[in-house]
Design a protein around this motif. Structure first.
Motif, PDB file in Angstrom:
ATOM      1  N   THR A  13       0.829  -1.202   0.000  1.00  0.00           N
ATOM      2  CA  THR A  13       0.000   0.000   0.000  1.00  0.00           C
ATOM      3  C   THR A  13       0.866   1.255   0.000  1.00  0.00           C
ATOM      4  O   THR A  13       0.679   2.161  -0.819  1.00  0.00           O
ATOM      5  CB  THR A  13      -0.933   0.008   1.228  1.00  0.00           C
ATOM      6  OG1 THR A  13      -1.845  -1.084   1.146  1.00  0.00           O
ATOM      7  CG2 THR A  13      -1.735   1.315   1.292  1.00  0.00           C
ATOM      8  N   SER A  14       1.820   1.315   0.924  1.00  0.00           N
ATOM      9  CA  SER A  14       2.591   2.543   1.118  1.00  0.00           C
ATOM     10  C   SER A  14       3.450   2.900  -0.081  1.00  0.00           C
ATOM     11  O   SER A  14       3.577   4.072  -0.440  1.00  0.00           O
ATOM     12  CB  SER A  14       3.474   2.420   2.371  1.00  0.00           C
ATOM     13  OG  SER A  14       4.385   1.356   2.245  1.00  0.00           O
ATOM     14  N   GLN A  15       4.042   1.902  -0.743  1.00  0.00           N
ATOM     15  CA  GLN A  15       4.934   2.231  -1.851  1.00  0.00           C
ATOM     16  C   GLN A  15       4.171   2.649  -3.105  1.00  0.00           C
ATOM     17  O   GLN A  15       4.738   3.238  -4.019  1.00  0.00           O
ATOM     18  CB  GLN A  15       5.850   1.046  -2.166  1.00  0.00           C
ATOM     19  CG  GLN A  15       5.168  -0.144  -2.786  1.00  0.00           C
ATOM     20  CD  GLN A  15       6.087  -1.345  -2.891  1.00  0.00           C
ATOM     21  OE1 GLN A  15       6.911  -1.594  -2.026  1.00  0.00           O
ATOM     22  NE2 GLN A  15       5.975  -2.095  -3.968  1.00  0.00           N
ATOM     23  N   PHE A  16       2.858   2.365  -3.136  1.00  0.00           N
ATOM     24  CA  PHE A  16       2.062   2.702  -4.316  1.00  0.00           C
ATOM     25  C   PHE A  16       1.397   4.068  -4.201  1.00  0.00           C
ATOM     26  O   PHE A  16       0.943   4.616  -5.203  1.00  0.00           O
ATOM     27  CB  PHE A  16       0.997   1.621  -4.539  1.00  0.00           C
ATOM     28  CG  PHE A  16       0.757   1.269  -5.973  1.00  0.00           C
ATOM     29  CD1 PHE A  16       1.739   0.628  -6.708  1.00  0.00           C
ATOM     30  CD2 PHE A  16      -0.441   1.566  -6.598  1.00  0.00           C
ATOM     31  CE1 PHE A  16       1.526   0.297  -8.039  1.00  0.00           C
ATOM     32  CE2 PHE A  16      -0.667   1.241  -7.920  1.00  0.00           C
ATOM     33  CZ  PHE A  16       0.322   0.601  -8.640  1.00  0.00           C
ATOM     34  N   ILE A  17       1.328   4.613  -2.986  1.00  0.00           N
ATOM     35  CA  ILE A  17       0.625   5.884  -2.779  1.00  0.00           C
ATOM     36  C   ILE A  17       1.256   7.036  -3.573  1.00  0.00           C
ATOM     37  O   ILE A  17       0.555   7.711  -4.335  1.00  0.00           O
ATOM     38  CB  ILE A  17       0.545   6.230  -1.276  1.00  0.00           C
ATOM     39  CG1 ILE A  17      -0.381   5.257  -0.560  1.00  0.00           C
ATOM     40  CG2 ILE A  17       0.047   7.661  -1.080  1.00  0.00           C
ATOM     41  CD1 ILE A  17      -0.398   5.425   0.955  1.00  0.00           C
ATOM     42  N   PHE A 111      12.551   5.827  -5.848  1.00  0.00           N
ATOM     43  CA  PHE A 111      12.566   5.274  -4.493  1.00  0.00           C
ATOM     44  C   PHE A 111      11.504   4.182  -4.337  1.00  0.00           C
ATOM     45  O   PHE A 111      11.736   3.165  -3.676  1.00  0.00           O
ATOM     46  CB  PHE A 111      12.341   6.383  -3.468  1.00  0.00           C
ATOM     47  CG  PHE A 111      13.413   7.441  -3.455  1.00  0.00           C
ATOM     48  CD1 PHE A 111      14.731   7.123  -3.769  1.00  0.00           C
ATOM     49  CD2 PHE A 111      13.121   8.764  -3.145  1.00  0.00           C
ATOM     50  CE1 PHE A 111      15.734   8.090  -3.763  1.00  0.00           C
ATOM     51  CE2 PHE A 111      14.114   9.744  -3.143  1.00  0.00           C
ATOM     52  CZ  PHE A 111      15.410   9.402  -3.449  1.00  0.00           C
ATOM     53  N   SER A 112      10.332   4.405  -4.934  1.00  0.00           N
ATOM     54  CA  SER A 112       9.265   3.417  -4.846  1.00  0.00           C
ATOM     55  C   SER A 112       9.650   2.126  -5.557  1.00  0.00           C
ATOM     56  O   SER A 112       9.413   1.015  -5.049  1.00  0.00           O
ATOM     57  CB  SER A 112       7.976   3.980  -5.438  1.00  0.00           C
ATOM     58  OG  SER A 112       6.934   3.038  -5.365  1.00  0.00           O
ATOM     59  N   ALA A 113      10.263   2.254  -6.739  1.00  0.00           N
ATOM     60  CA  ALA A 113      10.700   1.078  -7.492  1.00  0.00           C
ATOM     61  C   ALA A 113      11.765   0.306  -6.726  1.00  0.00           C
ATOM     62  O   ALA A 113      11.765  -0.928  -6.708  1.00  0.00           O
ATOM     63  CB  ALA A 113      11.235   1.506  -8.861  1.00  0.00           C
ATOM     64  N   SER A 114      12.669   1.025  -6.077  1.00  0.00           N
ATOM     65  CA  SER A 114      13.739   0.374  -5.311  1.00  0.00           C
ATOM     66  C   SER A 114      13.176  -0.328  -4.085  1.00  0.00           C
ATOM     67  O   SER A 114      13.600  -1.436  -3.734  1.00  0.00           O
ATOM     68  CB  SER A 114      14.791   1.414  -4.896  1.00  0.00           C
ATOM     69  OG  SER A 114      15.370   2.028  -6.032  1.00  0.00           O
ATOM     70  N   GLN A 115      12.215   0.315  -3.420  1.00  0.00           N
ATOM     71  CA  GLN A 115      11.576  -0.337  -2.283  1.00  0.00           C
ATOM     72  C   GLN A 115      10.844  -1.593  -2.733  1.00  0.00           C
ATOM     73  O   GLN A 115      10.835  -2.616  -2.020  1.00  0.00           O
ATOM     74  CB  GLN A 115      10.590   0.612  -1.605  1.00  0.00           C
ATOM     75  CG  GLN A 115       9.874  -0.024  -0.408  1.00  0.00           C
ATOM     76  CD  GLN A 115       8.825   0.888   0.219  1.00  0.00           C
ATOM     77  OE1 GLN A 115       8.934   2.099   0.139  1.00  0.00           O
ATOM     78  NE2 GLN A 115       7.815   0.289   0.835  1.00  0.00           N
ATOM     79  N   GLY A 150      -3.718   7.345  -3.009  1.00  0.00           N
ATOM     80  CA  GLY A 150      -2.888   8.270  -3.782  1.00  0.00           C
ATOM     81  C   GLY A 150      -3.548   8.789  -5.036  1.00  0.00           C
ATOM     82  O   GLY A 150      -3.167   9.847  -5.550  1.00  0.00           O
ATOM     83  N   GLY A 151      -4.527   8.040  -5.564  1.00  0.00           N
ATOM     84  CA  GLY A 151      -5.209   8.470  -6.781  1.00  0.00           C
ATOM     85  C   GLY A 151      -6.527   9.163  -6.489  1.00  0.00           C
ATOM     86  O   GLY A 151      -6.634  10.388  -6.520  1.00  0.00           O
ATOM     87  N   GLY A 152      -7.539   8.371  -6.142  1.00  0.00           N
ATOM     88  CA  GLY A 152      -8.869   8.941  -5.914  1.00  0.00           C
ATOM     89  C   GLY A 152      -8.946   9.823  -4.698  1.00  0.00           C
ATOM     90  O   GLY A 152      -9.418  10.968  -4.761  1.00  0.00           O
ATOM     91  N   LEU A 167      -0.366  16.739   0.309  1.00  0.00           N
ATOM     92  CA  LEU A 167       0.889  15.999   0.343  1.00  0.00           C
ATOM     93  C   LEU A 167       1.412  15.803   1.759  1.00  0.00           C
ATOM     94  O   LEU A 167       2.016  14.775   2.070  1.00  0.00           O
ATOM     95  CB  LEU A 167       1.943  16.693  -0.530  1.00  0.00           C
ATOM     96  CG  LEU A 167       1.984  16.164  -1.976  1.00  0.00           C
ATOM     97  CD1 LEU A 167       0.729  16.562  -2.730  1.00  0.00           C
ATOM     98  CD2 LEU A 167       3.228  16.634  -2.709  1.00  0.00           C
ATOM     99  N   ILE A 168       1.179  16.776   2.635  1.00  0.00           N
ATOM    100  CA  ILE A 168       1.578  16.601   4.039  1.00  0.00           C
ATOM    101  C   ILE A 168       0.797  15.445   4.660  1.00  0.00           C
ATOM    102  O   ILE A 168       1.363  14.593   5.368  1.00  0.00           O
ATOM    103  CB  ILE A 168       1.352  17.906   4.830  1.00  0.00           C
ATOM    104  CG1 ILE A 168       2.356  18.976   4.375  1.00  0.00           C
ATOM    105  CG2 ILE A 168       1.501  17.653   6.326  1.00  0.00           C
ATOM    106  CD1 ILE A 168       2.134  20.337   4.997  1.00  0.00           C
ATOM    107  N   ALA A 169      -0.500  15.395   4.396  1.00  0.00           N
ATOM    108  CA  ALA A 169      -1.327  14.294   4.913  1.00  0.00           C
ATOM    109  C   ALA A 169      -0.842  12.949   4.371  1.00  0.00           C
ATOM    110  O   ALA A 169      -0.795  11.942   5.096  1.00  0.00           O
ATOM    111  CB  ALA A 169      -2.791  14.531   4.534  1.00  0.00           C
ATOM    112  N   MET A 170      -0.446  12.923   3.107  1.00  0.00           N
ATOM    113  CA  MET A 170       0.038  11.698   2.494  1.00  0.00           C
ATOM    114  C   MET A 170       1.332  11.213   3.156  1.00  0.00           C
ATOM    115  O   MET A 170       1.513  10.021   3.422  1.00  0.00           O
ATOM    116  CB  MET A 170       0.279  11.935   1.003  1.00  0.00           C
ATOM    117  CG  MET A 170       0.501  10.674   0.189  1.00  0.00           C
ATOM    118  SD  MET A 170       0.882  11.061  -1.535  1.00  0.00           S
ATOM    119  CE  MET A 170      -0.478  12.136  -1.949  1.00  0.00           C
TER     120      MET A 170
END
Length: 391
Positions: A13-17, A111-115, A150-152, A167-170
């Motif tokens: 979930t987190s890496q896709f946001i 960073f997301s791809a590496s994670q 991250g999308g809707g 973005l701060i909330a994210m």
């Protein structure tokens, strides 16, 4: 088993946001600014790290960060970098600093791809073969839940509170999502096979029987989804839908359908087997893709669009889950990061090419022809799987 699934759900979930936010919110924003479809299509290059991450995956297989655990250490490091880049992006004036925004988008994807390399390797070592159907359903479901946020969710929040606070909330949410990883104690992993050189790791993978035909299938199997996922957003903008409308339709409801049907697919894969599931789910997903011709013909009724998007997204989710399970089966535990990442990279490279070409084709021929082509490509990949099963 439950603790494994909770850990994997939080990680995927987190890496896709962040990447979903950047790659799904920006096309809507760009179309509202009257940018052309071929320009929007070139946003596919921003996910280039996902297509090239196999180049540094052997390093994640070989090295570890301190005493944090092998793959766990990499996950913690990259997720903190993601949080940092999102916080930095929150203070960018996106109206006057598009270049800075694009750089941040690229870094977020990197960073997301590496994670993801470390997360996939952790999952392969964590799950027993009989657990992989459900485990990959959780993986797909986690990805889709990240896309909901991250999308809707972010699109709706963006319209309500603006860029900075969204973005701060994210970033705060991603920090909270790191808790299961911090609580997890990773077991020691045998690394006997990693005495070979960097290049031998790749040679070993590509020397396997029938691996090249399989990679060609991986290249094509989700290309149709990449085309439709990119082009449906500007199409809905052209039909007059607002940010909130698109956020609810594609970001909340459609991805909720993806989560449910990913779990259904995970249970079915265990009973049907990997190959039969790939064929069945692939055919259904390709045919339902043609429903996007309905809005392409000018129909903008919200109830109709909800039905169409739920069906297309749900069936694509089932095909995606089957593909992830088959890819995991072709990964060795001791070189899990490299083996799985090579396959994921091939899938993303196919997606990048499909995304770029979709913009050019849609600009020249229209949405309808583009959606038909996406279905044909998907059906061709299913045909290759069927032919391979007969040999």
């Amino acid at each position: 088993m439950l603790d494994k699934l909770i850990l994997l759900a939080s990680l995927y979930t987190s890496q896709f946001i962040p990447t979903t936010f950047f790659l799904q919110a920006l096309p809507v924003f760009m179309r509202q600014q009257n940018m052309s479809l071929d320009v929007i299509g070139f946003l596919g290059f921003l996910i280039l790290p996902s297509g090239l991450k196999f180049l540094w995956s052997p390093l994640i297989d070989r090295y570890r960060i301190g005493n944090l655990g092998h793959y766990r250490g990499w996950i913690i490091c990259f997720q903190l970098l993601l949080v940092a880049i999102i916080l930095f992006s929150a203070f960018i004036d996106i109206q006057n600093n598009l270049i800075a925004l694009l750089i941040c988008m690229f870094l977020a994807c990197l960073f997301s791809a590496s994670q993801d390399i470390a997360t996939d390797a952790l999952a392969i070592n964590l799950l027993e073969p009989q657990e992989r159907g459900l485990g990959n359903a959780i993986q797909a479901g986690g990805n889709f839940f990240g896309a909901i946020i991250g999308g809707g969710g972010a699109l709706i929040l963006l319209e309500k509170v603006g860029w900075r606070y969204s973005l701060i909330a994210m970033s705060v949410l991603m920090l909270l999502n790191l808790i299961p990883t911090l609580l997890h104690q990773e077991q020691a992993i045998a690394k006997s096979k990693l005495n070979k050189s960097y290049f031998q790791t790749f040679v070993s993978f590509f020397s396997r029987p029938k691996i090249l035909p399989w990679l060609f299938v991986v290249l094509l199997y989700m290309a149709g989804e990449s085309i439709t996922t990119t082009m449906i957003r500007p199409l809905l903008v052209d039909r007059g839908l607002s940010l909130s409308d698109i956020g609810w339709l594609l970001g909340i409801v459609s991805y909720s359908a993806r989560i449910v049907l990913a779990l259904v697919a995970g249970l079915m894969i265990t009973r049907l087997g990997r190959r039969y599931s790939l064929i069945l789910f692939g055919i259904v997903a390709a045919l339902t893709t043609l429903l996007y011709i309905i809005p392409a013909m000018g129909i903008a009724s919200l109830p109709v669009l909800y039905v169409v998007c739920i069906l297309v997204s749900g069936t694509q989710s089932m095909a995606y889950t089957a593909l992830l399970s088959a890819m995991m089966d072709k990964s060795d535990r001791s070189t899990a990061a490299t083996d799985y990442t090579i396959q994921v990279s091939v899938m993303f490279l196919g997606g990048i090419a499909a995304t770029v070409l979709s913009g050019i084709i849609a600009q020249q021929t229209g949405y309808t022809i583009t959606f038909i082509i996406s279905a044909v490509v998907s059906l061709f990949s299913v045909f290759l799987i069927y032919q391979g099963s007969r040999e």
